[in-house]
Design a protein around this motif. Structure first.
Motif, short mmCIF file in Angstrom:
data_model
loop_
_atom_site.label_atom_id
_atom_site.label_comp_id
_atom_site.label_asym_id
_atom_site.label_seq_id
_atom_site.Cartn_x
_atom_site.Cartn_y
_atom_site.Cartn_z
N CYS A 145 28.64 52.97 43.66
CA CYS A 145 29.26 51.86 44.45
C CYS A 145 30.70 51.85 44.26
N SER A 146 31.36 51.23 44.92
CA SER A 146 32.91 51.11 44.76
C SER A 146 33.74 49.82 45.47
N GLU A 147 34.67 49.46 44.89
CA GLU A 147 35.07 48.15 45.54
C GLU A 147 36.52 48.16 45.30
N MET A 148 37.28 47.43 46.01
CA MET A 148 38.83 47.21 45.91
C MET A 148 39.04 45.98 45.01
N PHE A 149 40.18 46.09 44.24
CA PHE A 149 40.46 45.01 43.68
C PHE A 149 41.98 44.82 43.95
N VAL A 150 42.67 43.40 43.87
CA VAL A 150 44.14 43.40 44.08
C VAL A 150 44.56 42.90 42.66
N VAL A 151 45.61 43.35 41.92
CA VAL A 151 46.04 43.25 40.75
C VAL A 151 46.94 42.01 40.90
N GLY A 152 46.58 40.99 39.89
CA GLY A 152 47.23 39.56 40.06
C GLY A 152 46.88 38.77 40.91
N GLY A 153 45.50 39.08 41.71
CA GLY A 153 44.89 38.19 42.67
C GLY A 153 45.33 38.31 44.17
N GLU A 154 44.84 37.68 45.02
CA GLU A 154 44.94 38.03 46.41
C GLU A 154 46.37 37.70 46.79
N ALA A 155 46.92 36.65 46.14
CA ALA A 155 48.27 36.06 46.42
C ALA A 155 49.23 37.33 46.16
N ARG A 162 45.95 43.12 55.53
CA ARG A 162 45.24 43.68 56.55
C ARG A 162 44.28 45.04 56.58
N LEU A 163 44.99 46.04 55.51
CA LEU A 163 44.39 47.11 55.29
C LEU A 163 42.81 46.97 54.55
N LEU A 164 42.86 46.15 53.69
CA LEU A 164 42.08 45.62 52.93
C LEU A 164 40.77 45.20 53.72
N GLN A 191 35.38 38.28 47.21
CA GLN A 191 36.54 38.65 47.60
C GLN A 191 37.16 37.83 48.87
N PHE A 192 38.40 37.86 49.28
CA PHE A 192 39.04 37.30 50.33
C PHE A 192 38.44 37.83 51.54
N TRP A 193 38.15 39.25 51.42
CA TRP A 193 37.86 39.88 52.77
C TRP A 193 36.49 39.67 53.15
N GLU A 194 35.58 39.09 52.15
CA GLU A 194 34.34 38.62 52.19
C GLU A 194 34.26 37.35 52.88
N ARG A 195 34.95 36.50 52.38
CA ARG A 195 35.29 34.95 52.94
C ARG A 195 35.65 34.95 54.35
N GLU A 196 36.97 35.87 54.63
CA GLU A 196 37.65 35.81 55.86
C GLU A 196 37.09 36.83 56.84
N SER A 197 36.23 37.46 56.82
CA SER A 197 35.66 38.37 57.71
C SER A 197 35.14 37.73 58.76
N LYS A 198 35.50 38.34 60.21
CA LYS A 198 35.06 37.94 61.31
C LYS A 198 33.93 38.76 61.67
N VAL A 199 33.59 39.97 60.96
CA VAL A 199 32.50 40.80 61.30
C VAL A 199 31.10 40.02 60.44
N HIS A 200 31.17 39.48 59.29
CA HIS A 200 30.27 39.14 58.24
C HIS A 200 30.76 38.43 57.58
N GLU A 201 30.54 36.77 57.47
CA GLU A 201 31.10 36.05 56.42
C GLU A 201 30.32 36.07 55.22
N PRO A 204 49.98 51.43 33.13
CA PRO A 204 49.62 49.98 33.31
C PRO A 204 49.57 49.53 34.49
N LEU A 205 48.53 48.64 35.10
CA LEU A 205 48.46 48.31 36.64
C LEU A 205 49.48 47.22 36.57
N GLU A 206 50.20 47.14 37.93
CA GLU A 206 51.10 46.41 37.96
C GLU A 206 51.03 45.02 39.11
N GLU A 207 51.34 44.06 39.11
CA GLU A 207 51.21 43.06 40.02
C GLU A 207 51.33 43.52 41.49
N GLY A 208 50.30 43.31 42.28
CA GLY A 208 50.51 43.75 43.48
C GLY A 208 50.03 45.15 43.98
#
Length: 442
Positions: A255-265, A273-275, A407-417, A233-237
């Motif tokens: 294609c592939s993408e990252m996801f955070v279990v439990g949401g970005e918080a 920072r890694l993501l 995802q938050f990395w798309e909203r917060e990117s300084k390279v491409h918003e 089972p996936l765990e929060e975080g």
């Protein structure tokens, strides 16, 4: 074959040695399935070399199992699988759980992920779905050309088919991402992926590719790539990469993408920072793609960015050409290199998929001969698109759509918003409209 590869490369740079090149090519094993070498960290674990890659570079999902397999029934692929004779259980019953191949002598890395139990291969109805050439026996029949700069240029009708397979893969990836939550197993995610692929008339490309047992890859935390879905089972975080490829009408969309279990918080600051760094270095490399540029220069863009952020890039696995064949030329190395991978041209289709680690990029390959983890247990992140080079830039064939999450990395990117769809004029126009919709509603 690495010494022969070096000789061919050296000879090919001289205009006086065509005969030597032909003789060396004829005697090399480059046209044969890659042979394994034993890692210094463990025994009997294969890391595959491919033509003109560094000796330590293993190419994508390029595996060759040596175990005998059980023949397939005519009811559809997966009904009684090819399965490894070394599996602890038969895949004859739907409730059967299979113990993956393990070794009592194998020492796992510093992380907490361990092999779980797997359900049998899932069924693909042969009367409804076009199968890739490896579906029944696990062995791809088409191999890339010997020379890595020999890259297929897709015709307009092929590009249109790739757009459809790319759209299919995106829809399936979005469905899988929406399922990510604490408590769900990666096997359940695999079921969702499998059923969504078949529902769309597609074959899930990873299934039985060199005997890979599942319909997608799910790589959690320290798993760098090729994680096999199981009953953990996936765990929060947790952070998870879901890697989807759909084979539709004879062409693969990957294609592939990252996801955070439990949401970005739920993710800690280092994980965040890694993501972000992985996404940003990936987008920087995507923006570089256009006709006339060298494929080899992609790697430096990625490595320079993540090194500045204190992270490392994996050097043993690479991006690849994609089309009617799952893995083809060019090989896309995600680190600074001088490999002769050719020049970009309109009509080329390929993936960029950097794997970035929070610690060292040294890896272990598990006895299942698929799962790759960081040796130190540090987390890894990855993003991937299937790309099409156009006369005026590049487009993501697996780009996000109207129903995709932002995802938050798309909203917060300084390279491409916002979401990235490409640099061609057509892609930019679609991207502006999509971001206005997605960012306005997020």
């Amino acid at each position: 074959t690495s010494s022969i590869t070096t000789e061919i490369m050296t000879a090919s740079r001289s205009s006086h040695t065509p005969l030597i090149v032909l003789l060396l090519a004829a005697t090399s094993t480059a046209f044969s399935p890659p042979q394994s070498h034993v890692s210094s960290t463990h025994q009997n674990v294969a890391a595959r070399n491919t033509p003109f890659s560094p000796p330590s570079s293993a190419l994508f999902m390029n595996k060759k199992k040596k175990q005998r397999s059980v023949s397939n029934s005519s009811k559809g692929f997966g009904s009684d699988g090819p399965i490894l004779i070394s599996d602890a259980a038969s895949a004859s019953g739907s409730d059967t759980l299979i113990q993956p191949k393990t070794s009592s002598n194998f020492r796992y890395g510093g992380g907490s992920i361990r092999p779980g139990l797997q359900t049998p291969k899932r069924i693909v109805p042969s009367e409804k779905i076009t199968f890739p050439d490896y579906a029944l026996d696990g062995q791809p029949k088409n191999r890339p050309p010997l020379f890595p700069w020999m890259i297929e240029v897709k015709k307009p009708d092929e590009i249109e088919k790739m757009r459809k397979s790319g759209r299919c893969a995106r829809e399936v990836l979005d469905l899988a991402g929406r399922a990510v939550r604490p408590g769900i197993t990666t096997d359940e995610i695999d079921r969702i992926v499998h059923e969504a692929s078949v529902e769309r008339g597609a074959y899930p490309s990873p299934l039985n590719y060199h005997y890979f047992p599942k319909s997608c890859c799910t790589s959690v935390n320290e798993v760098i790539c090729h994680g096999i879905p199981d009953n953990r089972p996936l765990e929060e975080g947790d952070v998870i990469n879901i890697d989807i490829t759909c084979y539709l009408n004879g062409y693969h969309g990957d294609c592939s993408e990252m996801f955070v279990v439990g949401g970005e918080a739920a993710v800690d600051n280092v994980g965040r920072r890694l993501l972000q760094s992985t996404y940003d270095c990936w987008v920087k490399s995507l923006n570089f793609v256009k006709p006339g540029n060298d494929y080899k220069d992609i790697g430096a863009i990625i490595e320079d960015h993540v090194t500045e952020q204190g992270f490392t890039t994996v050097k043993s696995f690479c991006g690849h050409g994609v089309g009617s064949v799952f893995h083809a030329n060019p090989n896309i190395l995600h680190y600074r290199n001088s490999e002769p991978a050719g020049k970009m041209a309109a009509g080329h289709t390929f993936t960029i998929e950097p794997m970035i680690c929070e610690g060292a990029a040294s890896y272990l390959m598990w006895p299942d001969e698929w799962t790759v983890t960081t040796k130190d247990g540090g987390r890894s992140a990855q993003f991937e698109h299937s790309l099409l080079i156009t006369p005026d830039g590049v487009e993501a064939l697996t780009g996000k759509i109207e129903t995709s999450p932002v995802q938050f990395w798309e909203r917060e990117s300084k390279v491409h918003e916002g979401v990235w769809l490409g640099t061609s004029s057509a892609a930019k126009e679609r991207e502006a409209a999509l971001n206005a919709s997605l960012l306005g509603s997020s």
